[in-house]
Design a protein around this motif. Structure first.
Motif, PDB file in Angstrom:
ATOM      1  N   ALA A   1       1.148  65.434  33.071  1.00 37.11           N
ATOM      2  CA  ALA A   1       2.501  65.996  33.128  1.00 37.11           C
ATOM      3  C   ALA A   1       2.452  67.515  32.987  1.00 37.11           C
ATOM      4  CB  ALA A   1       3.382  65.385  32.039  1.00 37.11           C
ATOM      5  N   LEU A   2       1.631  67.997  32.072  1.00 34.16           N
ATOM      6  CA  LEU A   2       1.488  69.450  31.903  1.00 34.16           C
ATOM      7  C   LEU A   2       0.864  70.088  33.136  1.00 34.16           C
ATOM      8  CD1 LEU A   2       0.314  69.550  28.179  1.00 34.16           C
ATOM      9  CD2 LEU A   2       2.569  70.182  29.082  1.00 34.16           C
ATOM     10  N   GLU A   3      -0.128  69.420  33.703  1.00 37.24           N
ATOM     11  CA  GLU A   3      -0.755  69.934  34.923  1.00 37.24           C
ATOM     12  C   GLU A   3       0.250  69.982  36.071  1.00 37.24           C
ATOM     13  OE1 GLU A   3      -4.056  67.266  35.439  1.00 37.24           O
ATOM     14  OE2 GLU A   3      -5.181  68.167  33.779  1.00 37.24           O
ATOM     15  N   ALA A   4       1.081  68.959  36.180  1.00 41.09           N
ATOM     16  CA  ALA A   4       2.095  68.934  37.238  1.00 41.09           C
ATOM     17  C   ALA A   4       3.109  70.056  37.041  1.00 41.09           C
ATOM     18  CB  ALA A   4       2.794  67.572  37.268  1.00 41.09           C
ATOM     19  N   ALA A   5       3.497  70.304  35.806  1.00 36.31           N
ATOM     20  CA  ALA A   5       4.437  71.403  35.536  1.00 36.31           C
ATOM     21  C   ALA A   5       3.809  72.731  35.943  1.00 36.31           C
ATOM     22  CB  ALA A   5       4.820  71.419  34.062  1.00 36.31           C
TER      23      ALA A   5
ATOM     24  N   ILE B   1       3.275  72.329  44.254  1.00 35.81           N
ATOM     25  CA  ILE B   1       3.915  71.031  44.471  1.00 35.81           C
ATOM     26  C   ILE B   1       5.427  71.177  44.323  1.00 35.81           C
ATOM     27  CG2 ILE B   1       1.911  69.685  43.686  1.00 35.81           C
ATOM     28  CD1 ILE B   1       3.441  69.089  41.078  1.00 35.81           C
ATOM     29  N   LYS B   2       6.145  70.218  44.837  1.00 29.86           N
ATOM     30  CA  LYS B   2       7.609  70.193  44.750  1.00 29.86           C
ATOM     31  C   LYS B   2       8.033  69.440  43.488  1.00 29.86           C
ATOM     32  CE  LYS B   2       8.351  72.038  48.823  1.00 29.86           C
ATOM     33  NZ  LYS B   2       8.844  73.380  48.953  1.00 29.86           N
ATOM     34  N   LEU B   3       9.282  69.629  43.107  1.00 30.40           N
ATOM     35  CA  LEU B   3       9.807  69.005  41.894  1.00 30.40           C
ATOM     36  C   LEU B   3       9.671  67.480  41.883  1.00 30.40           C
ATOM     37  CD1 LEU B   3      11.081  69.553  39.147  1.00 30.40           C
ATOM     38  CD2 LEU B   3      13.313  69.430  40.253  1.00 30.40           C
ATOM     39  N   PRO B   4       9.960  66.765  42.981  1.00 32.32           N
ATOM     40  CA  PRO B   4       9.807  65.298  42.925  1.00 32.32           C
ATOM     41  C   PRO B   4       8.384  64.850  42.565  1.00 32.32           C
ATOM     42  CG  PRO B   4      11.126  65.901  44.818  1.00 32.32           C
ATOM     43  CD  PRO B   4      10.573  67.193  44.248  1.00 32.32           C
ATOM     44  N   GLN B   5       7.378  65.581  43.026  1.00 35.06           N
ATOM     45  CA  GLN B   5       6.001  65.234  42.675  1.00 35.06           C
ATOM     46  C   GLN B   5       5.750  65.448  41.182  1.00 35.06           C
ATOM     47  OE1 GLN B   5       4.630  67.909  45.918  1.00 35.06           O
ATOM     48  NE2 GLN B   5       2.988  66.384  46.093  1.00 35.06           N
ATOM     49  N   ALA B   6       6.215  66.569  40.681  1.00 34.53           N
ATOM     50  CA  ALA B   6       6.041  66.862  39.256  1.00 34.53           C
ATOM     51  C   ALA B   6       6.820  65.867  38.411  1.00 34.53           C
ATOM     52  CB  ALA B   6       6.490  68.288  38.956  1.00 34.53           C
ATOM     53  N   LYS B   7       8.001  65.520  38.870  1.00 33.01           N
ATOM     54  CA  LYS B   7       8.854  64.608  38.114  1.00 33.01           C
ATOM     55  C   LYS B   7       8.164  63.261  37.893  1.00 33.01           C
ATOM     56  CE  LYS B   7      13.556  62.817  38.008  1.00 33.01           C
ATOM     57  NZ  LYS B   7      14.836  62.731  38.702  1.00 33.01           N
TER      58      LYS B   7
ATOM     59  N   GLY C   1       6.471  65.618  27.254  1.00 31.77           N
ATOM     60  CA  GLY C   1       7.363  65.266  28.362  1.00 31.77           C
ATOM     61  C   GLY C   1       8.543  66.214  28.464  1.00 31.77           C
ATOM     62  N   GLN C   2       9.145  66.535  27.327  1.00 30.93           N
ATOM     63  CA  GLN C   2      10.276  67.462  27.328  1.00 30.93           C
ATOM     64  C   GLN C   2       9.835  68.862  27.738  1.00 30.93           C
ATOM     65  OE1 GLN C   2      12.738  65.062  27.465  1.00 30.93           O
ATOM     66  NE2 GLN C   2      13.868  66.785  26.638  1.00 30.93           N
ATOM     67  N   CYS C   3       8.701  69.315  27.220  1.00 30.58           N
ATOM     68  CA  CYS C   3       8.211  70.647  27.585  1.00 30.58           C
ATOM     69  C   CYS C   3       7.919  70.739  29.074  1.00 30.58           C
ATOM     70  CB  CYS C   3       6.975  70.997  26.765  1.00 30.58           C
ATOM     71  SG  CYS C   3       7.364  71.363  25.042  1.00 30.58           S
ATOM     72  N   ALA C   4       7.277  69.719  29.625  1.00 29.63           N
ATOM     73  CA  ALA C   4       7.012  69.714  31.067  1.00 29.63           C
ATOM     74  C   ALA C   4       8.314  69.659  31.851  1.00 29.63           C
ATOM     75  CB  ALA C   4       6.103  68.545  31.424  1.00 29.63           C
ATOM     76  N   SER C   5       9.323  68.986  31.311  1.00 30.50           N
ATOM     77  CA  SER C   5      10.622  68.872  31.977  1.00 30.50           C
ATOM     78  C   SER C   5      11.393  70.180  32.010  1.00 30.50           C
ATOM     79  CB  SER C   5      11.486  67.816  31.280  1.00 30.50           C
ATOM     80  OG  SER C   5      10.908  66.539  31.421  1.00 30.50           O
ATOM     81  N   THR C   6      10.909  71.181  31.326  1.00 30.73           N
ATOM     82  CA  THR C   6      11.562  72.488  31.352  1.00 30.73           C
ATOM     83  C   THR C   6      11.581  73.046  32.770  1.00 30.73           C
ATOM     84  OG1 THR C   6      10.872  72.863  29.069  1.00 30.73           O
ATOM     85  CG2 THR C   6      11.587  74.794  30.295  1.00 30.73           C
ATOM     86  N   ILE C   7      10.686  72.601  33.628  1.00 34.92           N
ATOM     87  CA  ILE C   7      10.705  73.059  35.018  1.00 34.92           C
ATOM     88  C   ILE C   7      11.965  72.583  35.733  1.00 34.92           C
ATOM     89  CG2 ILE C   7       8.195  73.230  35.162  1.00 34.92           C
ATOM     90  CD1 ILE C   7       8.253  70.624  36.869  1.00 34.92           C
ATOM     91  N   HIS C   8      12.560  71.522  35.230  1.00 35.10           N
ATOM     92  CA  HIS C   8      13.793  70.978  35.800  1.00 35.10           C
ATOM     93  C   HIS C   8      15.025  71.603  35.158  1.00 35.10           C
ATOM     94  CE1 HIS C   8      16.793  68.181  37.239  1.00 35.10           C
ATOM     95  NE2 HIS C   8      17.067  67.836  36.000  1.00 35.10           N
ATOM     96  N   SER C   9      15.000  71.712  33.840  1.00 36.97           N
ATOM     97  CA  SER C   9      16.134  72.257  33.088  1.00 36.97           C
ATOM     98  C   SER C   9      15.612  73.072  31.912  1.00 36.97           C
ATOM     99  CB  SER C   9      17.018  71.118  32.577  1.00 36.97           C
ATOM    100  OG  SER C   9      18.008  71.612  31.707  1.00 36.97           O
ATOM    101  N   ALA C  10      16.017  74.312  31.833  1.00 34.07           N
ATOM    102  CA  ALA C  10      15.515  75.218  30.787  1.00 34.07           C
ATOM    103  C   ALA C  10      15.730  74.664  29.390  1.00 34.07           C
ATOM    104  CB  ALA C  10      16.169  76.586  30.926  1.00 34.07           C
ATOM    105  N   ARG C  11      16.817  73.977  29.163  1.00 33.92           N
ATOM    106  CA  ARG C  11      17.119  73.462  27.825  1.00 33.92           C
ATOM    107  C   ARG C  11      16.128  72.400  27.348  1.00 33.92           C
ATOM    108  NH1 ARG C  11      22.897  72.668  25.635  1.00 33.92           N
ATOM    109  NH2 ARG C  11      23.028  74.761  24.822  1.00 33.92           N
ATOM    110  N   HIS C  12      15.372  71.831  28.251  1.00 31.43           N
ATOM    111  CA  HIS C  12      14.381  70.828  27.836  1.00 31.43           C
ATOM    112  C   HIS C  12      13.311  71.435  26.933  1.00 31.43           C
ATOM    113  CE1 HIS C  12      15.806  67.301  29.899  1.00 31.43           C
ATOM    114  NE2 HIS C  12      15.919  67.981  31.022  1.00 31.43           N
TER     115      HIS C  12
END
Length: 123
Positions: free
Chosen positions: A59-63, A71-77, A104-115
């Motif tokens: 997950a961290l590598e994908a972020a 990579i695009k967001l769907p791949q990282a997601k 998971g939340q830290c990697a999700s920061t790529i989607h939403s800063a508040r994560h």
């Protein structure tokens, strides 16, 4: 509805001060910070308890790959969702579970800063 196990309180003054601070930063800055920190501090906790499971690391590598534009967001997601699954599967091991949720939340920061607040709430 099952509530999440957080090690903090959303209304705590230090969490609210973090909320104000993150509003002054770009999503990329927050994502780099969250990913770097969780990789250095939180991932070793996961690896100590679940060394055979590389989903949080992926997950961290994908972020990082998303941040670099490879990579695009769907791949990282997909990798991030697998990290969240690893957290659910770590039921009964609170250190591993909190570590995977944090990552998971830290990697999700790529989607939403508040994560990035997951670092304080779960880590």
């Amino acid at each position: 509805m099952k509530t999440r196990k957080m090690l903090s309180n959303w209304e705590a003054p230090y969490i609210q001060s973090l909320v104000k601070l993150i509003e002054t930063q770009s999503k990329a800055t927050l994502a780099h910070w969250a990913v770097d920190y969780s990789e250095k501090v939180i991932l070793p906790l996961w690896c100590k308890h679940r060394p055979e499971d590389s989903r949080p690391q992926k997950a961290l590598e994908a972020a990082r790959e998303w941040l670099s534009g490879t990579i695009k967001l769907p791949q990282a997601k997909g990798a991030i969702l697998e990290c969240h699954a690893a957290a659910r599967e770590a039921e009964g091991n609170p250190v591993a579970q909190a570590a995977a949720r944090t990552i998971g939340q830290c990697a999700s920061t790529i989607h939403s800063a508040r994560h990035c607040l997951g670092l304080a709430l779960y880590g």
